[in-house]
Design a protein around this motif. Sequence first.
Motif, PDB file in Angstrom:
ATOM      1  N   GLY A 110       0.796  -1.217   0.000  1.00  0.00           N
ATOM      2  CA  GLY A 110       0.000   0.000   0.000  1.00  0.00           C
ATOM      3  C   GLY A 110       0.831   1.270   0.000  1.00  0.00           C
ATOM      4  N   ILE A 111       1.980   1.254  -0.690  1.00  0.00           N
ATOM      5  CA  ILE A 111       2.874   2.416  -0.697  1.00  0.00           C
ATOM      6  C   ILE A 111       3.190   2.882  -2.117  1.00  0.00           C
ATOM      7  CG2 ILE A 111       3.934   1.879   1.537  1.00  0.00           C
ATOM      8  CD1 ILE A 111       6.288   0.639   0.035  1.00  0.00           C
ATOM      9  N   ARG A 119       4.838  10.103   2.797  1.00  0.00           N
ATOM     10  CA  ARG A 119       4.323   9.004   3.631  1.00  0.00           C
ATOM     11  C   ARG A 119       4.822   7.662   3.119  1.00  0.00           C
ATOM     12  NH1 ARG A 119       1.235   4.194   2.605  1.00  0.00           N
ATOM     13  NH2 ARG A 119       0.375   3.533   4.631  1.00  0.00           N
ATOM     14  N   ASN A 120       4.724   7.458   1.799  1.00  0.00           N
ATOM     15  CA  ASN A 120       5.156   6.190   1.217  1.00  0.00           C
ATOM     16  C   ASN A 120       6.665   6.021   1.273  1.00  0.00           C
ATOM     17  OD1 ASN A 120       2.491   5.691   0.686  1.00  0.00           O
ATOM     18  ND2 ASN A 120       2.606   6.176  -1.508  1.00  0.00           N
ATOM     19  N   THR A 121       7.379   7.123   1.108  1.00  0.00           N
ATOM     20  CA  THR A 121       8.842   7.066   1.230  1.00  0.00           C
ATOM     21  C   THR A 121       9.252   6.642   2.638  1.00  0.00           C
ATOM     22  OG1 THR A 121       9.113   8.805  -0.429  1.00  0.00           O
ATOM     23  CG2 THR A 121      10.978   8.400   1.041  1.00  0.00           C
ATOM     24  N   ALA A 122       8.579   7.229   3.640  1.00  0.00           N
ATOM     25  CA  ALA A 122       8.868   6.866   5.031  1.00  0.00           C
ATOM     26  C   ALA A 122       8.536   5.407   5.292  1.00  0.00           C
ATOM     27  CB  ALA A 122       8.076   7.768   5.978  1.00  0.00           C
ATOM     28  N   ALA A 123       7.431   4.929   4.705  1.00  0.00           N
ATOM     29  CA  ALA A 123       7.031   3.533   4.898  1.00  0.00           C
ATOM     30  C   ALA A 123       8.046   2.576   4.281  1.00  0.00           C
ATOM     31  CB  ALA A 123       5.651   3.305   4.300  1.00  0.00           C
ATOM     32  N   LEU A 124       8.546   2.927   3.088  1.00  0.00           N
ATOM     33  CA  LEU A 124       9.536   2.078   2.414  1.00  0.00           C
ATOM     34  C   LEU A 124      10.792   1.923   3.266  1.00  0.00           C
ATOM     35  CD1 LEU A 124      10.165   0.571  -0.299  1.00  0.00           C
ATOM     36  CD2 LEU A 124      11.341   2.655  -1.006  1.00  0.00           C
ATOM     37  N   GLY A 125      11.292   3.059   3.780  1.00  0.00           N
ATOM     38  CA  GLY A 125      12.466   2.992   4.646  1.00  0.00           C
ATOM     39  C   GLY A 125      12.167   2.320   5.971  1.00  0.00           C
TER      40      GLY A 125
END
Length: 614
Positions: A110-111, A119-125
Amino acid sequence: MATKLQKSVDSPSSSDTEIAKAKQNVVMKEDAAHYTRDESHDNIEYLPSWKWEKYFIGGYTPSRMFKFKKPKTMYTAINLFAGVAIMFYGYDQGVMSQVNLNEDYWNHMGINPVEGNQRNTAALGGIVSVYYGGTLIGALVAGSLADRAGRIKAVVFGSMWALLGAVLQASAQNITWMCCARVIAGVGVGAIDCVIPVWSAEVSSHSARGAFLAIEFFMNIGGLALAYWIEYFAYLDPNKVMAWRTPLALQIVFIVIIGIGINFFPESPRWLMKVGREQEARHVLQATRDSDVEYELNGIKKVVKFELETSTANHYWAMLFPKDKYARQLRWRVVLAVWLQIMQELVGIGVITVYAVDLFKNAGFGLELSKLLAGFNNLSYMFSVIFAVITLDRYGRRATMMWGAVGMALILLIAGILDKYAQANGPNQRAYGAGVATMTFLYTATFGATWLTTPWLYPTEIFPLNVRAKGGAWSVVGWSIGNGIITMITPFLFQAISYGTLLLLFGLNIFCLPFVILMYPETAGRSLEQMDTFFENGGSWNVFKSSHNIRDAGIDDWRWTKKMKEDDFKELEHGRKMSTAARSPEEDEKDARQSWKKRPAYTFKRKASNAGLL
């Protein structure tokens, strides 16, 4: 025996190795006789079996242990098995590098999209970095479990967690599932990574450790490269679901080999002695040593007795918050081990290896070419490790780390400047991109030859045997902290400051230099007893001040900024201070009286040599 030794020495057909071995056997037998007469260390109140030990599966059984005709074959097998475990650690660390690029993976988590979405960048890391929270927990648990239930049961314990984590990662359906799986896998890998080096060092012949150092770390980076190329070819499959699930599932192969295979190897003789299983400890030594084992067995008894007498310091809390002088010395060593691991990540290797594809893309290369370049960079990284043994043994730990940091800093500075122009349209954009790629290859090769091995080798050289397991755990804690921070912020850095990421890493390499120069004593060529002398008499976190304090205490080996050489040992044995590692201030002053034309260059060279730079 003396006559036999003389004949061996006088014989022109005797090799230097045979002579040294003959001398060693004489000393060992004499010392063994001495220990036989001195039974003070035989009066040991061994620890009772831990009441929860029976609930942990696996463990050492003499009848199940591999049997080899020659001890050399046994410790070869031990170190190769340890290499497989370290290879798994490298594989697990690198497996997310291309998973992070898979669009189907983004959709499941969901990223999607990642680029341009904070938000998605933070989730990936975050998915990558939570793994290191698990390794931190696993290392602390396994360090304690290895002392209570044995090294082998601790490895089996870690393997079970790693197996569960691998299954959950390969079957993850959403980001919550994946994060939990990453933490569970981290617990297992942290446990394995903490215990395997300690177990290997305690079971193997000490003379074999240097020979296998390059092999073990070669296999470590080989695991990272293997994960990358498996993912690369899996990505060619039109089925993008399997392209990211297959590499994650293949972790299971390593885990099964480690979790089952460890049970057919010998347990640590030091742990067996600690719990009163002396005959089994003797049996293990006989299976792994080709010389008289009674001397080493009695030495282990002395260590075990000391450990039991200082058992109050052999706890994580006591090592951080000491109440006596010995515990304060342990805290000093803990800080050195943890901070060295954190610095290893600050110099930037995690950014380059995990996010190499992004780095090459930012430099102007297409996605497919960026993947190929990242893969070949991993192979170059793997072969550079071979040079680590040369640099560590010839130049010492301090000089290797200092010049490694200087070299990496210059490379990153040049790469950052080239990357700025590579990202701007122009006739020379391709040439600038090629320059960035070249600097990236040089950076990883320099790291592999200098900084890769030292943070893992250093703790084994500074921690006393009685706290070695927990010392290894603290080392993994530092590694987890450094990796967790770097992998979390790197996606942000590439999007926010682009080429400035490389310039930031340049600054971090310069930042690490003073710590290496001022805080870390030279361990190359020094025994554990000599290291104890440093921590007992140094009295200062500044290695130069500690050296002066040790000199003032009348100890010959006082210059801890320099590597001890063979000639130094000979001169120290004769009570002289003329060696390069123990020069007096008067001798330095005398040498400094050169003609005015030579004085500046000579003075710089002398001071650099005294600081361990040359």
